[in-house]
Design a protein around this motif. Structure first.
Motif, short mmCIF file in Angstrom:
data_model
loop_
_atom_site.label_atom_id
_atom_site.label_comp_id
_atom_site.label_asym_id
_atom_site.label_seq_id
_atom_site.Cartn_x
_atom_site.Cartn_y
_atom_site.Cartn_z
N THR A 26 -2.76 -14.41 17.96
CA THR A 26 -3.42 -14.50 16.65
C THR A 26 -2.38 -14.49 15.53
O THR A 26 -2.46 -15.29 14.59
N ILE A 29 -0.59 -17.98 15.05
CA ILE A 29 -1.33 -19.17 14.61
C ILE A 29 -0.88 -19.71 13.25
O ILE A 29 -0.66 -20.92 13.11
N PRO A 30 -0.71 -18.88 12.20
CA PRO A 30 -0.25 -19.44 10.92
C PRO A 30 1.10 -20.17 11.04
O PRO A 30 1.29 -21.23 10.43
N TYR A 31 2.00 -19.62 11.83
CA TYR A 31 3.31 -20.25 12.04
C TYR A 31 3.15 -21.61 12.73
O TYR A 31 3.73 -22.61 12.31
N HIS A 33 0.57 -23.49 12.74
CA HIS A 33 -0.08 -24.38 11.77
C HIS A 33 0.96 -24.98 10.82
O HIS A 33 0.93 -26.19 10.55
N ARG A 34 1.87 -24.14 10.33
CA ARG A 34 2.92 -24.64 9.42
C ARG A 34 3.83 -25.65 10.12
O ARG A 34 4.38 -26.54 9.46
N SER A 38 -1.75 -28.92 15.79
CA SER A 38 -3.18 -29.05 15.47
C SER A 38 -4.08 -28.46 16.56
O SER A 38 -5.24 -28.17 16.29
N GLU A 80 -9.11 -16.97 13.83
CA GLU A 80 -7.86 -17.43 13.21
C GLU A 80 -7.62 -18.91 13.50
O GLU A 80 -7.18 -19.66 12.64
N HIS A 82 -9.98 -21.12 13.90
CA HIS A 82 -10.92 -21.84 13.02
C HIS A 82 -10.42 -21.84 11.57
O HIS A 82 -10.56 -22.85 10.88
N ARG A 83 -9.85 -20.73 11.12
CA ARG A 83 -9.34 -20.66 9.73
C ARG A 83 -8.24 -21.71 9.50
O ARG A 83 -8.09 -22.21 8.39
N HIS A 84 -7.51 -22.02 10.54
CA HIS A 84 -6.42 -22.98 10.41
C HIS A 84 -6.78 -24.36 10.95
O HIS A 84 -5.92 -25.22 11.11
N ARG A 85 -8.05 -24.53 11.25
CA ARG A 85 -8.61 -25.79 11.74
C ARG A 85 -7.83 -26.37 12.89
O ARG A 85 -7.48 -27.50 12.97
#
Length: 85
Positions: A26, A29-31, A33-34, A38, A80, A82-85
Motif C-alpha cells: 500500500t 502504490i504512490p511511488y 504511480h509516479r 498503471s 489505494e 483505486h485512488r491512483h487509478r
C-alpha cells in the motif's frame, strides 16, 4: 452497459509473502504511480501453506493469507490502488 477494458501502460509485479505485506505494498502504490505504472500484477494472496514464500500452495480459497495481512489491510491496499487509478 458496455465496459471498456483498460490496456496497461506499464505493469509491476508484487510478490507477497511474510516479508512483503499488504501494508508495505500500500505504501509503495504512490511511488509506482509516479513512475507511470498503471497496473499491478500480484502473486496469490489467499491462505497458503504456512511459511510459503510464493503463495501458490493455497490451502483455503476463501480466506486471505494472514501472513500477508488482514482483511482491513487488504481493503486499504485495494482502496489505494483505486485512488491512483
Amino acid at each position: 452497459m458496455v465496459r471498456i477494458k483498460a490496456i496497461p501502460d506499464a505493469t509491476y509485479r508484487l510478490q507477497f509473502n511474510s516479508q512483503f505485506t499488504f501494508h508495505q505494498a500500500t505504501a509503495l502504490i504512490p511511488y509506482l504511480h509516479r513512475l507511470g505504472i498503471s497496473h499491478c500484477y500480484v502473486s496469490p494472496y489467499l491462505k497458503a501453506r504456512p511459511g510459503n514464500t510464493h503463495g501458490y500452495d493455497i490451502v483455503d480459497h476463501n480466506a486471505l493469507n494472514l501472513e500477508i495481512g488482514s482483511e482491513a489491510d487488504y481493503e486499504s491496499f485495494v482502496d489505494e490502488l483505486h485512488r491512483h487509478r
